[in-house]
Enzyme design. Structure first.
Site, PDB file in Angstrom:
ATOM      1  N   GLY A 244       0.877  -1.156   0.058  1.00 36.14           N
ATOM      2  CA  GLY A 244       0.112   0.029  -0.092  1.00 36.14           C
ATOM      3  C   GLY A 244       0.779   1.379   0.269  1.00 36.14           C
ATOM      4  N   GLU A 278       4.084  -6.693   1.561  1.00 37.44           N
ATOM      5  CA  GLU A 278       3.760  -6.952  -0.003  1.00 37.44           C
ATOM      6  C   GLU A 278       3.734  -5.792  -0.699  1.00 37.44           C
ATOM      7  OE1 GLU A 278      -0.358  -8.303   1.126  1.00 37.44           O
ATOM      8  OE2 GLU A 278       0.424 -10.249   2.021  1.00 37.44           O
ATOM      9  N   PRO A 279       4.689  -5.019  -0.848  1.00 36.07           N
ATOM     10  CA  PRO A 279       4.486  -3.792  -1.907  1.00 36.07           C
ATOM     11  C   PRO A 279       4.245  -4.161  -3.388  1.00 36.07           C
ATOM     12  CG  PRO A 279       6.947  -4.266  -1.332  1.00 36.07           C
ATOM     13  CD  PRO A 279       6.281  -5.403  -0.497  1.00 36.07           C
ATOM     14  N   GLY A 280       3.489  -3.400  -3.863  1.00 41.48           N
ATOM     15  CA  GLY A 280       3.325  -3.434  -5.427  1.00 41.48           C
ATOM     16  C   GLY A 280       3.823  -2.155  -6.094  1.00 41.48           C
ATOM     17  N   ARG A 281       2.848  -1.331  -5.888  1.00 40.19           N
ATOM     18  CA  ARG A 281       3.126   0.006  -6.531  1.00 40.19           C
ATOM     19  C   ARG A 281       4.314   0.687  -6.413  1.00 40.19           C
ATOM     20  NH1 ARG A 281      -1.508   3.265  -7.798  1.00 40.19           N
ATOM     21  NH2 ARG A 281      -2.646   2.100  -5.837  1.00 40.19           N
ATOM     22  N   ARG A 317      -6.705   3.828 -15.306  1.00 37.73           N
ATOM     23  CA  ARG A 317      -6.699   4.373 -14.083  1.00 37.73           C
ATOM     24  C   ARG A 317      -7.461   5.899 -13.915  1.00 37.73           C
ATOM     25  NH1 ARG A 317      -3.017   5.696 -10.946  1.00 37.73           N
ATOM     26  NH2 ARG A 317      -4.057   5.036  -9.018  1.00 37.73           N
ATOM     27  N   TYR A 321     -10.390   5.526 -11.539  1.00 41.58           N
ATOM     28  CA  TYR A 321     -10.262   6.023 -10.034  1.00 41.58           C
ATOM     29  C   TYR A 321      -9.992   7.678 -10.266  1.00 41.58           C
ATOM     30  CZ  TYR A 321      -8.572   1.444  -9.805  1.00 41.58           C
ATOM     31  OH  TYR A 321      -8.280   0.016  -9.597  1.00 41.58           O
ATOM     32  N   CYS A 349     -14.769   4.918 -27.978  1.00 36.63           N
ATOM     33  CA  CYS A 349     -16.086   5.855 -27.890  1.00 36.63           C
ATOM     34  C   CYS A 349     -16.722   5.599 -26.617  1.00 36.63           C
ATOM     35  CB  CYS A 349     -16.898   4.943 -29.114  1.00 36.63           C
ATOM     36  SG  CYS A 349     -16.149   5.095 -30.726  1.00 36.63           S
ATOM     37  N   GLU A 350     -16.124   6.668 -25.919  1.00 36.71           N
ATOM     38  CA  GLU A 350     -16.761   6.492 -24.369  1.00 36.71           C
ATOM     39  C   GLU A 350     -16.296   7.843 -24.097  1.00 36.71           C
ATOM     40  OE1 GLU A 350     -17.740   4.122 -21.703  1.00 36.71           O
ATOM     41  OE2 GLU A 350     -17.473   2.273 -22.552  1.00 36.71           O
TER      42      GLU A 350
HETATM   43  N1  LLP Z   1      -1.499  -6.800  -0.795  1.00 34.83           N
HETATM   44  C1  LLP Z   1      -2.854  -6.882  -0.942  1.00 34.83           C
HETATM   45  C2  LLP Z   1      -3.664  -7.774  -0.279  1.00 34.83           C
HETATM   46  C3  LLP Z   1      -3.523  -6.056  -1.886  1.00 34.83           C
HETATM   47  O1  LLP Z   1      -4.775  -6.324  -1.842  1.00 34.83           O
HETATM   48  C4  LLP Z   1      -2.900  -5.054  -2.606  1.00 34.83           C
HETATM   49  C5  LLP Z   1      -3.438  -4.413  -3.746  1.00 34.83           C
HETATM   50  C6  LLP Z   1      -1.305  -5.260  -2.374  1.00 34.83           C
HETATM   51  C7  LLP Z   1      -0.707  -5.960  -1.495  1.00 34.83           C
HETATM   52  C8  LLP Z   1      -0.427  -4.075  -3.052  1.00 34.83           C
HETATM   53  O2  LLP Z   1      -0.668  -2.708  -2.621  1.00 34.83           O
HETATM   54  P1  LLP Z   1       0.256  -1.737  -3.359  1.00 34.83           P
HETATM   55  O3  LLP Z   1       1.745  -1.878  -2.511  1.00 34.83           O
HETATM   56  O4  LLP Z   1       0.470  -2.019  -4.885  1.00 34.83           O
HETATM   57  O5  LLP Z   1      -0.610  -0.513  -2.869  1.00 34.83           O
HETATM   58  N2  LLP Z   1      -5.722  -0.910  -9.275  1.00 34.83           N
HETATM   59  C9  LLP Z   1      -5.640   0.264  -8.163  1.00 34.83           C
HETATM   60  C10 LLP Z   1      -4.724  -0.516  -7.009  1.00 34.83           C
HETATM   61  C11 LLP Z   1      -5.613  -1.742  -6.338  1.00 34.83           C
HETATM   62  C12 LLP Z   1      -4.788  -2.305  -5.300  1.00 34.83           C
HETATM   63  C13 LLP Z   1      -5.232  -3.603  -4.901  1.00 34.83           C
HETATM   64  N3  LLP Z   1      -4.595  -4.258  -3.927  1.00 34.83           N
HETATM   65  C14 LLP Z   1      -4.745   1.390  -8.989  1.00 34.83           C
HETATM   66  O6  LLP Z   1      -4.606   1.366  -9.883  1.00 34.83           O
HETATM   67  O7  LLP Z   1      -4.777   2.332  -7.960  1.00 34.83           O
END
Ligand code: LLP
Length: 426
Positions: A244, A278-281, A317, A321, A349-350
């Site tokens: 997150g 659990e970092p993603g973004r 996005r 959002y 076309c939206e």
């Molecule tokens: N762990 C869990 C259980 C999650 O549900 C998520 C993201 C993450 C880790 C990774 O979160 P991050 O570090 O990436 O913030 N599509 C949306 C974001 C959806 C996030 C869903 N869960 C966007 O484009 O902003």
């Protein structure tokens, strides 16, 4: 510092000018900086290695949902990352990218029994269970396949992550996690169930967090629960703190990774337990751009539209959002070029196929190349073929060179999975 910067007047990353890539692969095209992904991963690693509470006890499980391209996952795997996955498809990707099963956690509210069985057979590190019903199902699946599921229970701490409501996950009304009051009972139940080895507790309150305070609050509640559970004889060996951590889309100052690690270290001090994050973004978002070419500049009495060849199906996005993504001309504009307010839109076309409204942009003309910044996370993974548009190719930039890591499909490939209707006599 962004990995994308002007060199000799051309936006470049990892020593590669982006106009090279677009002229060879075409546009739109996603470009990922291998260097930026590596730097971001190392920042997490260093922050958690520098503290006695977390050193040698932390598994950084990259959230594959942010960007599942094999090149991205394998870059992180080679650095030692584990993965957080949410489906059999993501698990297969992680394994194909060389992530050891012993470093994979499985999150998500709706794992099917088949997915559970597949994960158990692969021998992954941990399954994060999100309901009493899921726990019972997992116990039955594990028993049937003669495996033991290592389980963490994801608790909903009912904390406001102060982020966009569509990406907030840790409040009472959200579908995620086990309700606070029901958690202790479920932990006790988990200890008794066959096929279940209860290893820990998990939490994830949302995505794109810009302040650390919500984490502090949530983690405090989790630690309180861990003390209570241990006093009750429920052993908790591992805490999964979720992901997150936000990034700067529009000049925000997101928390630094070191301060985030500090909060986790503080939370686990004296607890003697392992840590998962659990970092993603934060690992991949700033490491990617979507290159798009101006198809047409359309002026109406009301507005100026820059119509580009990327659209909401390629990067959803903004439409989904109201997300802000910066647009950078790939050729650096003259410093005195007069900026004007324009709407940057795709060809779909939206009405919602709008990337930016009233955006100040230096003059652009048909054929110019633009880079949409911070598109490395939740970009290509969320794309579709809407309006009959082929999925965008992806390119990894690294050490002065680049490689196509997902090619553009051919028109025939796009039709190959489908069939015409039955031939009927009229
Ligand atoms: N762990 C869990 C259980 C999650 O549900 C998520 C993201 C993450 C880790 C990774 O979160 P991050 O570090 O990436 O913030 N599509 C949306 C974001 C959806 C996030 C869903 N869960 C966007 O484009 O902003």
């Amino acid at each position: 510092m962004s990995a994308f910067a002007y060199r000799d007047g051309v936006l470049s990353a990892d020593g590669v000018p982006l106009d090279w890539v677009a002229s060879s692969v075409g546009s739109p095209v996603y470009c990922y900086s291998g260097g930026a992904i590596t730097t971001a991963y190392r920042a997490f690693e260093a922050a958690f290695d520098s503290r006695p509470e977390t050193r040698g006890r932390t598994t950084i499980c990259y959230a594959v949902k942010a960007n599942g391209n094999l090149s991205v996952v394998s870059t992180l795997a080679a650095l030692g990352a584990g993965c957080d996955i949410v489906s059999e498809g993501e698990l297969r990707r992680a394994l194909a990218a060389g992530v050891p099963p012993g470093r994979i956690v499985f999150s998500g509210v709706g794992k099917t029994r088949d997915e559970m069985a597949y994960a158990l057979q692969a021998g992954i590190m941990q399954i994060n269970v999100e309901s009493a019903e899921e726990l019972e199902a997992l116990s039955r699946v594990a028993t049937a396949c003669g495996r033991t599921a290592r389980v963490a229970i994801r608790v909903n701490p009912d904390v406001d992550a102060e982020t966009h409501s569509k990406i907030s996950t840790g409040q009472r009304h959200d579908k995620f996690g086990v309700a606070w009051d029901e958690a202790p009972g479920l932990f006790r139940r988990a200890r008794k169930l066959p096929g279940i080895d209860l290893v820990g507790i998990a939490v994830h309150i949302g995505s794109q967090l810009i302040r650390l305070e919500p984490y502090r609050q949530a983690f405090r509640r989790i630690v309180e629960l861990v003390h209570g559970l241990r006093a009750d004889g429920v052993p908790i060996r591992r805490i999964d703190f979720g992901g997150g951590l936000g990034i700067s889309y529009r000049g925000e100052t997101p928390p630094d990774i070191d301060a985030y690690a500090g909060i986790i270290a503080e939370a686990v001090r004296g607890l003697d337990c392992d840590v998962v994050i659990e970092p993603g973004r934060r690992l991949v978002g700033p490491a990617g751009v979507l290159l798009t070419r101006v198809v047409r500049v359309k002026k109406t009495p009301e507005r100026s539209f820059i119509i580009v060849d990327a659209a909401m199906n390629d990067l959803v996005r903004p439409a989904m959002y109201d997300a802000y993504h910066e647009f950078l001309p790939v050729r650096r504009p003259a410093p005195d070029a007069p900026a004007a307010e324009v709407d940057i839109v795709g060809p779909i076309c939206e009405s919602t196929d709008i990337f930016a409204r009233d955006r100040l942009l230096p003059p652009v003309k048909e054929g110019d190349l633009l880079a949409i910044a911070n598109a490395g996370a939740y970009g290509a993974v969320m794309s579709s073929e809407y309006n009959g548009r082929p999925l965008v190719p992806e390119v990894l930039l690294q050490d002065g060179t680049w490689k196509i890591v997902r090619r553009r499909p051919t028109w025939d490939e796009m039709l190959a999975l489908e069939a015409p209707a039955l031939d009927r006599e009229r």
